[in-house]
Enzyme design. Structure first.
Site, short mmCIF file in Angstrom:
data_model
loop_
_atom_site.label_atom_id
_atom_site.label_comp_id
_atom_site.label_asym_id
_atom_site.label_seq_id
_atom_site.Cartn_x
_atom_site.Cartn_y
_atom_site.Cartn_z
N SER A 97 0.89 -1.14 0.12
CA SER A 97 -0.24 -0.17 -0.10
C SER A 97 0.99 1.09 -0.38
CB SER A 97 -0.83 0.04 1.35
OG SER A 97 -0.12 -0.31 2.35
N TYR A 98 2.39 1.59 0.32
CA TYR A 98 2.64 2.53 0.54
C TYR A 98 3.82 2.08 -0.41
CZ TYR A 98 6.74 5.58 2.54
OH TYR A 98 7.26 6.48 2.87
N ASN A 99 3.82 1.24 -0.84
CA ASN A 99 4.90 1.51 -2.63
C ASN A 99 3.70 2.40 -3.85
OD1 ASN A 99 6.77 0.57 -1.11
ND2 ASN A 99 6.76 -1.27 -1.67
N SER B 211 1.46 4.01 -3.26
CA SER B 211 1.27 5.53 -2.63
C SER B 211 1.75 6.43 -3.07
CB SER B 211 0.53 5.88 -1.66
OG SER B 211 2.43 5.42 0.12
N LYS B 212 3.09 5.70 -2.85
CA LYS B 212 4.22 6.32 -3.18
C LYS B 212 4.98 6.76 -4.98
CE LYS B 212 5.22 8.01 0.84
NZ LYS B 212 5.31 10.04 1.17
#
Length: 658
Positions: A217-219, A221-222
């Site tokens: 999820s973080y990847n 978003s970035k």
């Protein structure tokens, strides 16, 4: 048409594409070089012309802690910028207001506003507060630092819905969009008056340039931040607004320190069948140990990021790069991943994968385990461990696996102890059912002496040495609930051969040898085992039975009659099933006939049950998922050799998803 002639157009097309690709790259580099030269020549001196002399406001999101908090405090202490720090929590508001109210010269330059970047209402409040500060301070909006971000790590299949993905995207990506969209009109009104340009600084990550596992999820978003920033940079260039991406690596912040606990939280919240695929609690332990080591390793200080952000804010606009790597690992490892072909980078990234615990499962078409019901599992474990059986994994649902010590000869058949306080009393070992477990030992006499001297175990009857079988030896014991386990030493010639085989295969003794299945109809029983794929090892008709070993079981040699027995095994297996028919004492079917089970590992349970039904097995139990120790959810069905007795399970250890 030949294959060579048909391949020619494809080769020509590939060559043409490569030529065009190379030309584009060469021209682009030349054009970039020319523009850089023009920019350098147009700069008459190193003295900066700041243009608009009004105060400059910088808006920073995510100032409760981490980079945002440090940057707001640093700019307040060391520069003349006005700063509007956006915080999420009451605590952040209180703490930063305390800093804002202690300005050294009494001039307030730090303003604090509570703002959730996922809230349209809060963003509108921030927009209004910015307009108010600009008017009251006669200032211009110089920079937006989109810093607010969260991480909620875990493999994609940990999550049964997209709620976490939506939340992470809402903060990390859409939060940046909301704030920028709201404040951009204010920035556009004055950006042309700033000689070096206004600037938007978007906090990305090394995970936005090259994705690592377990943080999907973080990847995502970035990566979204990266793509949006690249487009925005080109779109706003005409309005003298610079857009810059910052890619921090492994920095000692709350996101970093909370990473392992959040990963474990999401793993534990995953569906049980997913946790089983990963190895259950053992995977969680593995994650904890890995991150203990990472936490003890080197990490860059947060000040490295705030120093970089400050430099970017102070830097001449013409010298700004589209992106900045921050941290040693960012400059080296992640920058390399960003440049390498994906296939090459992935080969290295696989070293970072926290792989599922690879649980050994039995191959198909062997006896995976035998189940013995006990009243008290702790007492039973103490008993069986004395025979050299090792505990495998953890106790689960009142069950515990044990096995002989591993060797290189293949899967060691396991014993599954299953606790049932209300189990039926065991009858005689001559009754119908699965009644005895044999452990082979090359020197059973010495082993019996060890069991008595060191473990306090006394045989159920005096051990027996056979004259009929040239020195074969048996010492039999009963577990706390009456199940019979015995150690066997074979005649010298066979014993020597087995000892050599065990030495070669590194088999530790005593080891599990065979499992006795008493039947009421020997012909029908042998026929079922044959159709299940068992092959004969040896047959023992009544006149070849070694009767002088029976007293070791407390059975009279004088009055006993064994009609027939057969030792048989599955072709890929070394564990033996012994199909046994008593004449005297007469075998009976009692409640104890259901206390034990033999399990065969299969590829497809429904198919195995269809086969069992076709070959005459009875009382077919439909397939279901059973939660076993070590293996987790497995697919299991069962059938009986005869009504009410000799239950055989068919288990698929790789089918875990209901």
């Amino acid at each position: 048409m030949s294959s060579r002639s048909s391949a020619l157009p494809s080769l020509l097309a590939t060559a043409a594409n490569f030529a065009i690709f190379s030309t584009i790259c060469a021209v682009a580099h030349q054009w970039h070089g020319w523009k850089q030269l023009q920019s350098a020549l147009s700069t008459s001196s190193d003295k900066r012309d700041k243009g608009d002399k009004r105060k400059r406001l910088i808006v920073i999101s995510g100032c409760d802690r981490g980079f945002g908090r440090l940057l707001a405090e640093k700019l307040n202490e060391t520069t003349d910028y006005l700063v509007l720090a956006l915080v999420l929590t009451d605590k952040g508001l209180e703490e930063l207001n305390a800093v804002a109210d202690t300005a050294a010269n009494g001039e307030k330059r730090l303003f604090v506003l509570q703002c959730d970047v996922t809230s349209d209402e809060n963003i509108e409040n921030a927009k209004g507060r910015v307009s108010q500060i600009l008017e009251e301070q006669d200032a211009i909006l110089y920079s937006i630092v989109n810093n607010a971000g969260i991480a909620d790590p875990g493999d994609f299949i940990f999550f049964s819905n997209l709620d976490i993905f939506k939340r992470v995207m809402d903060v990390n990506f859409f939060g940046q969009l909301r704030l920028t969209q709201a404040l951009l009109p204010s920035m556009l009104r004055t950006s042309q008056t700033i000689a070096d340009g206004a600037r938007i600084l978007n906090l990305s990550s090394v995970g936005g340039s090259s994705a690592a596992p377990s943080n999907t999820s973080y990847n995502a978003s970035k990566f979204a931040v990266e793509g949006w920033s690249d487009s925005l940079r080109l779109e706003l260039e005409a309005f003298n607004i610079k857009v810059v991406k910052i890619r921090p690596g492994q920095i000692s912040t709350a996101i970093q320190t909370d990473y392992s606990s959040n990963l474990l939280k999401n793993y534990k919240a995953a569906p049980s069948q997913i946790r089983d695929l990963y190895g259950g609690d053992a995977y969680g332990d593995k994650v904890s140990k890995i991150f203990e080591g990472i936490a003890a390793g080197p990490q860059s200080k947060p000040s490295l990021v705030t120093d970089t952000l400050t430099e970017i804010l102070e830097m001449r606009g013409s010298k700004l790069a589209p992106s900045y790597w921050v941290g040693n690992d960012a400059h080296t490892l992640w920058r390399a991943f960003h440049s390498l072909p994906a296939t090459v980078g992935d080969s290295v990234k696989r070293l970072f994968v926290i792989a599922p615990i690879q649980i050994d499962v039995p191959q198909v078409d062997i006896i995976s385990h035998v189940t013995i019901t006990v009243k008290n599992i702790d007492k039973a474990l103490t008993f069986y461990q004395k025979f050299g059986l090792e505990i495998v994994g953890e106790k689960k649902n009142g069950c515990q696996f044990l096995r002989s010590r591993p060797s290189k000869s293949g899967w060691p058949t396991h014993v599954l102890l299953k606790e049932d306080e209300n189990m039926a009393s065991r009858g005689n070992s001559s009754n119908i059912g699965m009644t005895r477990l044999c452990m082979y030992c090359p020197n059973a006499k010495a082993e019996a002496a060890r069991l008595e001297k060191q473990c306090g175990l006394t045989p159920m009857a005096p051990p027996a040495t056979s004259k009929l079988a040239a020195g074969a030896y048996i010492a039999a014991y009963q577990d706390p609930d009456g199940f019979v386990i015995y150690i066997l030493q074979l005649p010298p010639v066979i014993n020597i051969a087995l000892r050599c085989s065990h030495w070669w295969n590194k088999v530790k003794t005593p080891n599990m040898f065979h499992w006795t299945v008493n039947v009421s109809d020997i012909k029908a029983g042998m026929a079922i085992f044959e159709k299940l794929g068992f092959v004969k090892v040896t047959d023992g008709p009544a006149d070849k039975v070694v009767y002088d070993l029976l007293p070791a079981f407390g059975i009279s040699q004088a009055v006993s009659v064994v009609e027939h027995y057969r030792l048989c095994k599955l072709p890929k297996d070394s564990f033996v099933a012994t199909v046994f028919k008593w004449g005297t004492p007469k075998s009976e079917v009692g409640a104890a006939a259901l206390l034990n089970t033999m399990t065969i590992s299969v590829r497809d349970v429904p198919e195995a049950l269809e086969k069992a039904k076709a070959l005459g097995m009875v009382e077919i139990e439909s397939p279901k998922y059973v939660d076993l120790p070590v293996f987790g959810k497995v697919h299991v069905g069962a059938a009986y050799v005869e009504s009410g007795a000799n239950r055989i399970e068919f288990c698929c250890f790789t089918n875990k998803l209901e």
